[in-house]
Design a protein around this motif. Sequence first.
Motif, PDB file in Angstrom:
ATOM      1  N   UNK A  85     -31.998  -3.389  50.934  1.00 49.86           N
ATOM      2  CA  UNK A  85     -32.962  -3.833  51.927  1.00 49.86           C
ATOM      3  C   UNK A  85     -34.100  -4.869  51.456  1.00 49.86           C
ATOM      4  N   UNK A  86     -34.499  -4.527  50.619  1.00 50.11           N
ATOM      5  CA  UNK A  86     -35.657  -5.561  49.772  1.00 50.11           C
ATOM      6  C   UNK A  86     -35.096  -7.099  49.456  1.00 50.11           C
ATOM      7  N   UNK A  87     -33.962  -6.869  48.793  1.00 49.32           N
ATOM      8  CA  UNK A  87     -33.161  -8.267  48.523  1.00 49.32           C
ATOM      9  C   UNK A  87     -33.065  -9.033  49.824  1.00 49.32           C
ATOM     10  N   UNK A  88     -32.496  -8.323  51.054  1.00 43.72           N
ATOM     11  CA  UNK A  88     -32.337  -8.935  52.302  1.00 43.72           C
ATOM     12  C   UNK A  88     -33.665  -9.462  52.706  1.00 43.72           C
ATOM     13  N   UNK A  89     -34.656  -8.917  52.939  1.00 46.84           N
ATOM     14  CA  UNK A  89     -35.954  -9.126  53.340  1.00 46.84           C
ATOM     15  C   UNK A  89     -36.496 -10.317  52.521  1.00 46.84           C
ATOM     16  N   UNK A  90     -36.357 -10.318  51.047  1.00 47.62           N
ATOM     17  CA  UNK A  90     -36.611 -11.330  50.404  1.00 47.62           C
ATOM     18  C   UNK A  90     -36.128 -12.540  50.790  1.00 47.62           C
ATOM     19  N   UNK A  91     -34.862 -12.755  50.888  1.00 47.90           N
ATOM     20  CA  UNK A  91     -33.883 -13.851  51.163  1.00 47.90           C
ATOM     21  C   UNK A  91     -34.399 -14.424  52.374  1.00 47.90           C
ATOM     22  N   UNK A  92     -34.703 -13.355  53.572  1.00 49.78           N
ATOM     23  CA  UNK A  92     -35.106 -13.814  54.853  1.00 49.78           C
ATOM     24  C   UNK A  92     -36.591 -14.666  54.969  1.00 49.78           C
ATOM     25  N   UNK A  93     -37.392 -14.002  53.978  1.00 50.05           N
ATOM     26  CA  UNK A  93     -38.589 -14.751  53.874  1.00 50.05           C
ATOM     27  C   UNK A  93     -38.616 -16.159  53.331  1.00 50.05           C
ATOM     28  N   UNK A  94     -37.613 -15.999  52.322  1.00 50.08           N
ATOM     29  CA  UNK A  94     -37.457 -17.434  51.407  1.00 50.08           C
ATOM     30  C   UNK A  94     -36.767 -18.408  52.214  1.00 50.08           C
ATOM     31  N   UNK A  95     -35.929 -17.931  53.233  1.00 48.51           N
ATOM     32  CA  UNK A  95     -35.175 -18.904  54.154  1.00 48.51           C
ATOM     33  C   UNK A  95     -36.466 -19.389  55.110  1.00 48.51           C
ATOM     34  N   UNK A  96     -37.197 -18.337  55.541  1.00 48.99           N
ATOM     35  CA  UNK A  96     -38.290 -19.088  56.800  1.00 48.99           C
ATOM     36  C   UNK A  96     -39.272 -19.756  56.153  1.00 48.99           C
ATOM     37  N   UNK A  97     -39.405 -19.711  54.768  1.00 48.07           N
ATOM     38  CA  UNK A  97     -40.302 -20.458  54.240  1.00 48.07           C
ATOM     39  C   UNK A  97     -39.900 -22.024  54.054  1.00 48.07           C
ATOM     40  N   UNK A  98     -38.609 -22.262  54.353  1.00 45.17           N
ATOM     41  CA  UNK A  98     -37.925 -23.516  54.249  1.00 45.17           C
ATOM     42  C   UNK A  98     -37.505 -23.828  52.881  1.00 45.17           C
ATOM     43  N   UNK A  99     -37.660 -22.910  51.721  1.00 43.09           N
ATOM     44  CA  UNK A  99     -37.452 -23.250  50.459  1.00 43.09           C
ATOM     45  C   UNK A  99     -35.920 -23.790  50.208  1.00 43.09           C
TER      46      UNK A  99
END
Length: 149
Positions: free
Chosen positions: A63-77
């Motif tokens: 769950x934490x991994x998925x949230x991390x990826x979603x945050x990373x994607x949202x930042x536009x990185x």
Amino acid sequence: MPFYIVALLVVAADQLTKAWIRMHLEVGETLFLWGREWTRFENSGMAGSLLQGYARLFGVLAVLFVLGVLIYRRKGEVRGVPFDIALGFLVGGAIGNGVDRLLFGQVTDFIVRSNGILNVADHAIEIGAALLVLTMIVRWARRIRAERL
């Protein structure tokens, strides 16, 4: 959009195949189908059956991994279809196994390979990791080439 499509397809394929295996095979039972060996195994640990009994902890980490990826994607990185597809495979695999770990306290594996027994989510994670590395290498090579010109 490819990110969500790939992740959704991976989760659906993973959960449907695991449900089918649970309905048709008992733990330890083997079936030969399409020239492959399918043996049902329940793994309460991680890859290679390491750390047995910690499935729920690994579910939380998924769950934490998925949230991390979603945050990373949202930042536009992360930009570009290749990255989206790679991350879709990784997230779909994490969700597929995470669902099993959180609901059942173990992951259903059934695809027999020379290095162990895996499932669709495991294969998706392998594909996603390989695509991510390949994408990064291609981007690095293009950047080096552009700097030389």
